[in-house]
Scaffold this motif. Structure first.
Motif, PDB file in Angstrom:
ATOM      1  N   UNK A  63       0.798  -1.220   0.000  1.00 24.86           N
ATOM      2  CA  UNK A  63       0.000   0.000   0.000  1.00 24.86           C
ATOM      3  C   UNK A  63       0.833   1.274   0.000  1.00 24.86           C
ATOM      4  N   UNK A  64       2.037   1.217   0.526  1.00 26.51           N
ATOM      5  CA  UNK A  64       2.900   2.403   0.603  1.00 26.51           C
ATOM      6  C   UNK A  64       3.140   2.949  -0.807  1.00 26.51           C
ATOM      7  N   UNK A  65       2.925   4.257  -1.028  1.00 29.58           N
ATOM      8  CA  UNK A  65       3.116   4.834  -2.360  1.00 29.58           C
ATOM      9  C   UNK A  65       4.567   4.787  -2.854  1.00 29.58           C
ATOM     10  N   UNK A  69       3.937   1.320  -6.810  1.00 29.36           N
ATOM     11  CA  UNK A  69       4.149   1.439  -8.257  1.00 29.36           C
ATOM     12  C   UNK A  69       5.297   0.567  -8.790  1.00 29.36           C
ATOM     13  N   UNK A  70       6.205   0.193  -7.903  1.00 32.31           N
ATOM     14  CA  UNK A  70       7.390  -0.548  -8.329  1.00 32.31           C
ATOM     15  C   UNK A  70       7.270  -2.056  -8.119  1.00 32.31           C
ATOM     16  N   UNK A  87      14.256  -3.760  -7.974  1.00 31.25           N
ATOM     17  CA  UNK A  87      12.993  -3.224  -7.465  1.00 31.25           C
ATOM     18  C   UNK A  87      12.830  -3.552  -5.980  1.00 31.25           C
ATOM     19  N   UNK A  88      13.105  -4.767  -5.599  1.00 36.34           N
ATOM     20  CA  UNK A  88      12.957  -5.189  -4.203  1.00 36.34           C
ATOM     21  C   UNK A  88      13.931  -4.420  -3.307  1.00 36.34           C
ATOM     22  N   UNK A  89      15.175  -4.286  -3.757  1.00 37.37           N
ATOM     23  CA  UNK A  89      16.191  -3.589  -2.960  1.00 37.37           C
ATOM     24  C   UNK A  89      15.874  -2.109  -2.799  1.00 37.37           C
ATOM     25  N   UNK A  90      15.507  -1.460  -3.897  1.00 30.68           N
ATOM     26  CA  UNK A  90      15.304  -0.006  -3.873  1.00 30.68           C
ATOM     27  C   UNK A  90      13.931   0.432  -3.397  1.00 30.68           C
ATOM     28  N   UNK A  91      12.933  -0.425  -3.549  1.00 32.85           N
ATOM     29  CA  UNK A  91      11.564   0.013  -3.251  1.00 32.85           C
ATOM     30  C   UNK A  91      10.858  -0.825  -2.195  1.00 32.85           C
TER      31      UNK A  91
END
Length: 182
Positions: A63-65, A69-70, A87-91
């Motif tokens: 849910x976190x914006x 999106x990522x 994506x997992x590491x950065x977001x």
């Protein structure tokens, strides 16, 4: 007649060089394709062994914006590719690490924890940040970086094989042209 003989010699030389260039391009293309396959297989196998899964679709974790999106496109999937690792590491990991100690890094919290070894909260934050930043670094530095290297190798293989195909056409035209000279 001497001009025709010189021309035929030059044509033979160019055709021979073209054949050598074709073989070299095929060798480089084969090596680049092997590099791509090697990196892609190893990234996949190493990530698969970790059993990391993205949160399920519709879960609160997405849910976190800064996350949705990522990661929504990967919801419920196992993390198996370089782009997924990035994506997992950065977001996911990075967003959660921001909440551990008010956005401070491991180095900052660890420094404070060393000065105050009796502070259990600082010790726990340092421990959590160390583990999270280490996992994040491994995902980015190993999985994602090597997947990019593999993609570059694949592009190099395609370029080499394409150039070899073009050179093959030129070599065949050269052989045909030599056969017409008498």
């Amino acid at each position: 007649m001497a001009k025709k003989s010189k021309r035929k010699g030059a044509d033979k030389l160019l055709t021979s060089v073209g054949l050598i260039v074709t073989v070299v391009l095929l060798l480089f293309g084969g090596l680049a394709l092997w590099a791509y396959t090697f990196t892609a297989t190893n990234v996949h196998n190493q990530l698969a062994a970790q059993n990391i899964y993205f949160p399920e679709k519709g879960s609160k974790s997405l849910e976190d914006p800064q996350i949705k999106p990522y990661l929504e496109q990967y919801a419920g999937q196992q993390l198996l590719t370089g782009p997924q690792a990035k994506a997992y590491a950065n977001h996911y990991i990075a967003v959660h690490l921001q909440k551990v100690a008010g956005g401070q890094t491991y180095a900052e919290v660890s420094s404070k924890a060393q000065k105050d070894p009796g502070n259990a909260q600082l010790q726990q934050q340092a421990n959590t940040l160390f583990k999270g930043e280490t996992l994040r670094g491994l995902l980015l530095g190993n999985a994602y970086a090597f997947s990019v290297i593999g993609q570059i190798a694949l592009i190099a293989a395609i370029v080499c094989f394409s150039a070899a195909a073009l050179m093959t056409i030129f070599v065949l035209l050269g052989i045909w042209h030599l056969s017409t000279l008498r």
